[in-house]
Design an enzyme around this catalytic site. Structure first.
Site, PDB file in Angstrom:
ATOM      1  N   ASP A 394       0.841  -1.197   0.000  1.00 22.58           N
ATOM      2  CA  ASP A 394       0.000   0.000   0.000  1.00 22.58           C
ATOM      3  C   ASP A 394       0.879   1.250   0.000  1.00 22.58           C
ATOM      4  O   ASP A 394       2.038   1.242   0.434  1.00 22.58           O
ATOM      5  CB  ASP A 394      -0.897  -0.007   1.238  1.00 22.58           C
ATOM      6  CG  ASP A 394      -2.200   0.752   1.026  1.00 22.58           C
ATOM      7  OD1 ASP A 394      -2.250   1.587   0.101  1.00 22.58           O
ATOM      8  OD2 ASP A 394      -3.160   0.496   1.770  1.00 22.58           O
ATOM      9  N   GLU A 397       3.414   5.515  -3.144  1.00 25.35           N
ATOM     10  CA  GLU A 397       3.772   6.815  -3.723  1.00 25.35           C
ATOM     11  C   GLU A 397       5.073   7.376  -3.139  1.00 25.35           C
ATOM     12  O   GLU A 397       5.890   7.824  -3.933  1.00 25.35           O
ATOM     13  CB  GLU A 397       2.644   7.844  -3.520  1.00 25.35           C
ATOM     14  CG  GLU A 397       1.312   7.476  -4.091  1.00 25.35           C
ATOM     15  CD  GLU A 397       0.535   6.560  -3.168  1.00 25.35           C
ATOM     16  OE1 GLU A 397       0.562   6.763  -1.953  1.00 25.35           O
ATOM     17  OE2 GLU A 397      -0.086   5.622  -3.666  1.00 25.35           O
ATOM     18  N   ASP A 467      -7.757   5.151  -3.562  1.00 21.93           N
ATOM     19  CA  ASP A 467      -8.907   5.188  -2.650  1.00 21.93           C
ATOM     20  C   ASP A 467     -10.000   6.089  -3.224  1.00 21.93           C
ATOM     21  O   ASP A 467     -10.269   7.191  -2.718  1.00 21.93           O
ATOM     22  CB  ASP A 467      -8.462   5.688  -1.280  1.00 21.93           C
ATOM     23  CG  ASP A 467      -7.404   4.779  -0.664  1.00 21.93           C
ATOM     24  OD1 ASP A 467      -7.315   3.613  -1.069  1.00 21.93           O
ATOM     25  OD2 ASP A 467      -6.656   5.251   0.213  1.00 21.93           O
TER      26      ASP A 467
END
Length: 798
Positions: A394, A397, A467
């Protein structure tokens, strides 16, 4: 961590604009091309292959090696020809010509047949001197000139709804909902890879097409000559940056997830419930906080949560239920974790705010090879050794929740974070992929991750769209976002079915008709994407939460899960095409219909593999809620319609009814709540597997081969051991299926290859599709010619 020392700059004037030199300089031949100097620039042209050309530009006197994090291809230019004509220096392979203006350094690209591809604008290279962590460097800009009406695609994944990026601006910066991949894909059949890792502004306007990067010592880009085809562009990109390996076959099944199962009993109960209901399931996902709820232990990779008392038993039980499990791991660590302490002792942590919002959680430096080794050591000893089947990496970035100006001033092993930030997901996934391959070849690497960069397809990564909110307008933008990522060369994408954030829009949760409709339509779309995965927060996502078997919501959702499993032979063969032929599964319509002007900017439909035309329903048709507190009671038994464009150049067969339509027209397709428009291209040979509860449940079951007449066609079936890397050593088998439309004959060719455990004999049920036969999800009811295949050529007359 040291900062690289750059050489003194030559003429380091702010806003230095490169102007024509007073006279030409002699060029020098190199092993891969040439180098020349103008009064201001050093220009290097390097052929990596006859179809791939690298251009590097430095300010004269500031030359240095730029080692790519992305490119893996070794230059093999082939025979090159040098010439001087019309005041230009010409350098050409058998497919691509490069022309350089020796006065200005301007570069132009053409095919070997003198057809223009793309050109730099005159005086289009610009370097602005700046300081980065005290070192001298530049802001780098390169301006190109596209042809009028030329469509351009790619650039990664962006939530703006655009397919064609002519006249648009796109900020290439890794964020939760945006994936920055600086690959431009032209409808003319060439591509451009801008090899820079800092935040970059792409802009197309009347002034030209611009790549403008915050930090760079040079302008460095690659021309990818695709031979005039979209598939050719993707193939050259993968040749340059790496091929995509095979995922385990079970990843093609249905996945269940939500914003964390709070204990192992809850997770296991979900799998058991699916088995009891007879609903297919292959994957279950454990999200965060299995380590505990104290953020000081954030992402420890250890099962510190007392609700997970026996993680080994949990994984074993999932496997006994014939399912697989992946687990969430982040790049950030709480201050009391062992990983944090080890990273901190070696100065391998960044100092910026990320999730969760606490200064006591910090991100590790994935640009440091030793840090990647340490990261894997914790994943391996705490998770992989349990038999865990894959990774949910997750926030790769990594997302910075409070983007301070100083965030980019963090020092990495490769310089400032500002310099390399967009490549973080590439480096983080590289470490996990490389180390798992070194640890075991018995289990294929599978990484689900939220971000990606050029070249990351080689790391066995499946990205998701972030998300996203649970809204119709967000769903409507997902296809174009996915298609541009595919056109940038990245083959595997999915989204959270139903959207991640309901944000109070659905006060009754899964019992709210508005959410039921949105989720059902989103799931239909997901069934025809590379990964089918339900996920989100607050509102549960398991199928039985929406109603009992026999209710419209349950039955409509199960119908598309069943469709997913019936399509497995088609999906797995196409996955082999991704690996072996640089193929693309989720295909923008211009890839297959480049001469149809109506599809140039059509992001609402796509091809899924070579046969299937998909038109997701992305607008509410049953629940009209102008005031969310006063819902209109829906009547899901009524029938609505959706507009579908059928591309020109072929005829189309409705998957659900067998009805035939000519291409080049728009039709109104009825869309009851349990149906999404799905059409099959004439001439397609579509293999379908059995209805089953999990991948591989029925290895001996007959395969149904549906033939859609109207044109000649073929399909290549592919089989292997499903979850190891022996296919890389040749352990696989293929069977070519060829349809002769005039003769009404299907040829099943000799099997090529073999592998341990291969089914030596197969039963094929061959169906010629029309309005009475071979339609929908069902199996075993259509009149068919049933043949027994032993690996030898068969002819089936229909």
């Amino acid at each position: 961590m040291p900062t690289p020392i750059l050489p003194p700059l030559f003429a380091a004037t702010l806003g230095l604009l490169l102007v024509p030199a007073a006279h030409a300089q002699q060029y020098q031949k190199t092993a891969t091309g040439l180098q020349l100097s103008t009064d201001s620039l050093t220009v290097q042209v390097q052929f990596y292959s006859p179809d791939i050309v690298r251009v590097v530009k430095f300010l004269k006197g500031a030359e240095k090696e730029h080692k790519s994090l992305v490119v893996v291809q070794t230059p093999a230019p082939g025979k090159l020809k040098y010439a001087s004509k019309d005041g230009f220096i010409s350098l050409s392979s058998n497919s691509t010509e490069v022309r350089i203006d020796p006065k200005t350094g301007q570069v132009r690209f053409l095919t070997a047949k003198n057809q223009p591809l793309i050109s730099e604008k005159a005086s289009g290279s610009r370097f602005t001197a700046k300081q980065d962590l005290g070192a001298a460097t530049y802001r780098v800009r390169q301006l190109f000139q596209l042809a009028p009406n030329e469509a351009v695609y790619g650039l990664g994944q962006h939530q703006d709804g655009h397919l064609n990026y002519r006249g648009q601006k796109v900020l290439l910066k890794q964020r939760n909902l945006d994936i920055a991949v600086p690959v431009l894909h032209s409808g003319k059949g060439y591509g451009l890879f801008w090899d820079n890792y800092s935040t970059t502004q792409f802009a197309d306007s009347d002034q030209g097409t611009l790549f403008d990067s915050e930090v760079g010592d040079c302008a460095d880009y690659y021309l990818l000559n695709g031979g005039g085809t979209a598939d050719g562009v993707v193939a050259q990109y993968r040749n340059l940056t790496g091929q995509a390996p095979m995922f385990p076959r079970w990843t093609l099944g249905f996945w269940q997830s939500k914003e964390r199962y709070r204990g192992q009993d809850e997770l296991l109960d979900v799998v058991k419930k699916y088995r009891a209901l007879g609903v297919p399931l292959d994957g279950i996902v454990q999200d965060w906080q299995y380590w505990g709820e104290n953020n000081d232990y954030w992402n420890s990779t250890e099962f510190g949560n007392p609700r997970f008392p026996d993680p080994q038993g949990m994984v074993d039980e999932v496997h006994k239920l014939n399912a697989h499990q992946i687990i969430s791991v982040w790049p950030s660590f709480g201050k009391k974790t062992k990983a944090y302490q080890e990273f901190a002792s070696k100065d391998m942590l960044f100092d910026f705010i990320t999730w969760p919002r606490t200064p006591h959680v910090k991100v590790y430096d994935a640009f440091d090879p030793e840090a990647r080794d340490i990261y894997w050591s914790y994943l391996n000893k705490n998770i992989f050794r349990l038999g865990m089947d894959g990774w949910w990496l997750d926030a790769t970035e990594p997302d910075q929740l409070q983007p301070f100006d100083t965030d980019d001033d963090n020092e990495t092993a490769l310089g400032s974070f500002r310099r390399v930030r967009n490549a973080y997901p590439l480096m983080s996934t590289t470490g996990v992929y490389k180390h798992q391959r070194e640890t075991s070849e018995a289990k294929r690497v599978f990484i689900l991750t939220r971000s990606a960069f050029a070249g990351q397809q080689r790391n066995a990564t499946m990205v998701w769209s972030g998300d996203v909110n649970s809204r119709w307008d967000v769903l409507a933008k997902q296809p174009a976002a996915a298609l541009n990522l595919s056109l940038a060369g990245f083959p595997y994408w999915n989204s959270d079915i139903g959207g991640f954030f309901p944000y109070g829009e659905y006060p009754k949760g899964v019992k709210d008709p508005a959410f039921q409709e949105l989720f059902t339509r989103w799931q239909q779309f997901a069934a025809l994407t590379p990964m089918m995965r339900a996920h989100g927060e607050n509102t549960p996502r398991e199928i039985y939460q929406f109603g009992e078997k026999g209710s419209w919501a349950f039955d409509a959702q199960k119908k598309f899960v069943d469709l997913r499993y019936r399509l497995q032979p088609y999906l797995y063969a196409n996955a082999w095409g991704v690996t072996s032929r640089a193929g693309t599964l989720m295909r923008a319509l211009p890839m297959d219909f480049p001469t149809d002007p109506k599809v140039v900017d059509m992001g609402s439909e796509y091809m899924f593999g070579p046969a299937l035309l998909v038109r997701p329903v992305v607008e509410a048709q049953y629940v009209n809620r102008p005031d969310k507190n006063q819902p209109v009671p829906p009547n899901f038994s009524t029938t609505k319609t959706t507009e579908v464009y059928l591309p020109a150049g072929t005829s189309w067969v409705d998957f659900w009814t067998g009805k035939r339509h000519n291409g080049g027209q728009t039709v109104q397709r009825q869309t009851p709540i349990d149906l999404m428009p799905l059409y099959v291209r004439a001439g397609s040979v579509l293999p379908l597997g059995p209805l089953q509860q999990y991948t591989g449940e029925k290895p001996d079951a007959p395969l149904e081969i549906r033939v859609y007449p109207g044109a000649n066609g073929e399909f290549m079936l592919y089989e292997d051991e499903n979850d190891n890397y022996n296919y890389e050593k040749g352990a696989y088998a293929t069977i070519r299926l060829r349809w002769n439309d005039k003769a009404r004959q299907l040829t099943i060719d000799n099997r090529a290859g073999s592998f341990p455990g291969m089914q030596q004999q197969r039963t094929f049920r061959v169906v010629l599709v029309d309005e009475q036969h071979g339609t929908g999800v069902g199996e075993g009811t259509e009149p068919a010619k049933e043949v027994r295949y032993t690996g030898k050529k068969l002819l089936v007359k229909l």
